[in-house]
Design a protein around this motif. Sequence first.
Motif, PDB file in Angstrom:
ATOM      1  N   LYS A 106      48.000  38.696  49.512  1.00 26.96           N
ATOM      2  CA  LYS A 106      46.664  39.401  49.500  1.00 26.96           C
ATOM      3  C   LYS A 106      46.200  40.255  48.242  1.00 26.96           C
ATOM      4  O   LYS A 106      47.083  40.675  47.543  1.00 26.96           O
ATOM      5  N   PRO A 107      45.028  40.649  48.390  1.00 25.02           N
ATOM      6  CA  PRO A 107      44.573  41.291  47.426  1.00 25.02           C
ATOM      7  C   PRO A 107      45.253  42.785  47.440  1.00 25.02           C
ATOM      8  O   PRO A 107      45.423  43.265  48.515  1.00 25.02           O
ATOM      9  N   LEU A 108      45.506  43.393  46.094  1.00 27.67           N
ATOM     10  CA  LEU A 108      46.042  44.724  46.101  1.00 27.67           C
ATOM     11  C   LEU A 108      45.039  45.888  46.220  1.00 27.67           C
ATOM     12  O   LEU A 108      45.566  47.059  46.327  1.00 27.67           O
ATOM     13  N   ASP A 109      44.012  45.539  46.281  1.00 30.53           N
ATOM     14  CA  ASP A 109      43.019  46.732  46.258  1.00 30.53           C
ATOM     15  C   ASP A 109      42.573  47.166  47.627  1.00 30.53           C
ATOM     16  O   ASP A 109      41.504  47.121  48.452  1.00 30.53           O
ATOM     17  N   LEU A 110      43.655  47.820  48.257  1.00 32.45           N
ATOM     18  CA  LEU A 110      43.404  48.154  49.869  1.00 32.45           C
ATOM     19  C   LEU A 110      43.788  49.616  49.845  1.00 32.45           C
ATOM     20  O   LEU A 110      44.140  50.583  48.856  1.00 32.45           O
ATOM     21  N   SER A 111      43.208  50.079  50.967  1.00 28.43           N
ATOM     22  CA  SER A 111      43.543  51.753  51.081  1.00 28.43           C
ATOM     23  C   SER A 111      44.876  52.038  51.447  1.00 28.43           C
ATOM     24  O   SER A 111      45.754  51.193  51.697  1.00 28.43           O
ATOM     25  N   PRO A 112      45.257  53.356  51.315  1.00 25.92           N
ATOM     26  CA  PRO A 112      46.606  53.643  51.490  1.00 25.92           C
ATOM     27  C   PRO A 112      47.001  53.498  52.821  1.00 25.92           C
ATOM     28  O   PRO A 112      48.134  53.191  53.065  1.00 25.92           O
ATOM     29  N   CYS A 113      46.124  53.476  53.755  1.00 24.97           N
ATOM     30  CA  CYS A 113      46.698  53.303  55.356  1.00 24.97           C
ATOM     31  C   CYS A 113      46.920  51.843  55.482  1.00 24.97           C
ATOM     32  O   CYS A 113      48.085  51.737  56.046  1.00 24.97           O
ATOM     33  N   ILE A 140      53.380  56.093  47.851  1.00 23.07           N
ATOM     34  CA  ILE A 140      52.186  55.993  48.155  1.00 23.07           C
ATOM     35  C   ILE A 140      51.120  56.874  47.411  1.00 23.07           C
ATOM     36  O   ILE A 140      51.404  57.951  47.167  1.00 23.07           O
ATOM     37  N   THR A 141      50.265  56.156  46.828  1.00 27.36           N
ATOM     38  CA  THR A 141      49.122  56.798  45.950  1.00 27.36           C
ATOM     39  C   THR A 141      48.079  57.075  46.719  1.00 27.36           C
ATOM     40  O   THR A 141      47.286  56.059  47.228  1.00 27.36           O
ATOM     41  N   TYR A 142      47.519  58.308  46.744  1.00 25.50           N
ATOM     42  CA  TYR A 142      46.358  58.571  47.588  1.00 25.50           C
ATOM     43  C   TYR A 142      45.055  58.925  46.377  1.00 25.50           C
ATOM     44  O   TYR A 142      45.536  59.244  45.155  1.00 25.50           O
ATOM     45  N   ASP A 143      44.074  58.595  46.881  1.00 23.00           N
ATOM     46  CA  ASP A 143      42.829  58.636  46.143  1.00 23.00           C
ATOM     47  C   ASP A 143      42.374  60.043  46.248  1.00 23.00           C
ATOM     48  O   ASP A 143      42.005  60.810  47.080  1.00 23.00           O
ATOM     49  N   GLU A 144      42.548  60.841  45.087  1.00 21.81           N
ATOM     50  CA  GLU A 144      41.987  62.107  44.737  1.00 21.81           C
ATOM     51  C   GLU A 144      40.969  62.390  44.068  1.00 21.81           C
ATOM     52  O   GLU A 144      40.654  63.381  43.465  1.00 21.81           O
TER      53      GLU A 144
END
Length: 261
Positions: free
Chosen positions: A62-69, A80-84
């Motif tokens: 599946k595509p890797l551009d998913l949200s951290p959740c 886990i990398t969070y969007d800061e």
Amino acid sequence: MALRRGFTGLVPRLLAQSEAAAICTQLQAPAWRKEEASSSNGSSGSSWSSFRGFASEVAAAKPLDLSPCDKLSQMPNHNITYDESNHKRLPPSPAGSISPAIMVQAGGRFFYATAARLLALKFILSMSAAADVLAMASLEVDMSGINEGDSVTVKWRGKPVFIRHRTDAEIAEANGVALSELRDPQTDAERVVDPKYLVVVGVCTHLGCVPIAGAGEYNGWFCPCHGSHYDISGRIRKGPAPTNLEVPEYRFLGDGKAIIG
């Protein structure tokens, strides 16, 4: 006709999905799986082996551009990398500076300390005597209004108190008594602050009666109830009383005034 059209459109989709799954299986499958896939004959065999992959292998396609959740729910791990991008990261405080967290902690501790102090004061003050009790604890007496040779009776804490302005002859008589003659040995100097004034509690030490002033064999006080005789210093000389008349705590204020208690 409609059923034929739907079946005709479904077959290419299934073939496309099987080809994508086969590609994912070849990329991510272990070596023994690749050997098994290469050794199988026919397109039907390769297509069937592609559907035998694990669920994690299909999910990885599946595509890797998913949200951290979504990443956490599909491939849980601690990396886990969070969007800061919408956060502001402040640098740490320099050494020796007071951070806001320390100020908040200090303020909270000061509040708790103040509350504990107030509670302790309330508890201690609740055990102290009331104002009316403190008012009865002491009595101010004007000694200048007592003539020499006279005795007065005042009330202190619900008990009578005898105050006598003694003459020089009475003082000499009190000092001339030998201690061996006394049931409760005590010198006159131990019972007075000023030799001219004698202050004693007017309660007989036998059964709590009130003696009569200026009576008895020793010209002091006499208890008519059971015949106890006290001298001019309030010391028991004859009768059933075991001890001398009690001397309360008192002090002189000046201007002929004294405070009892």
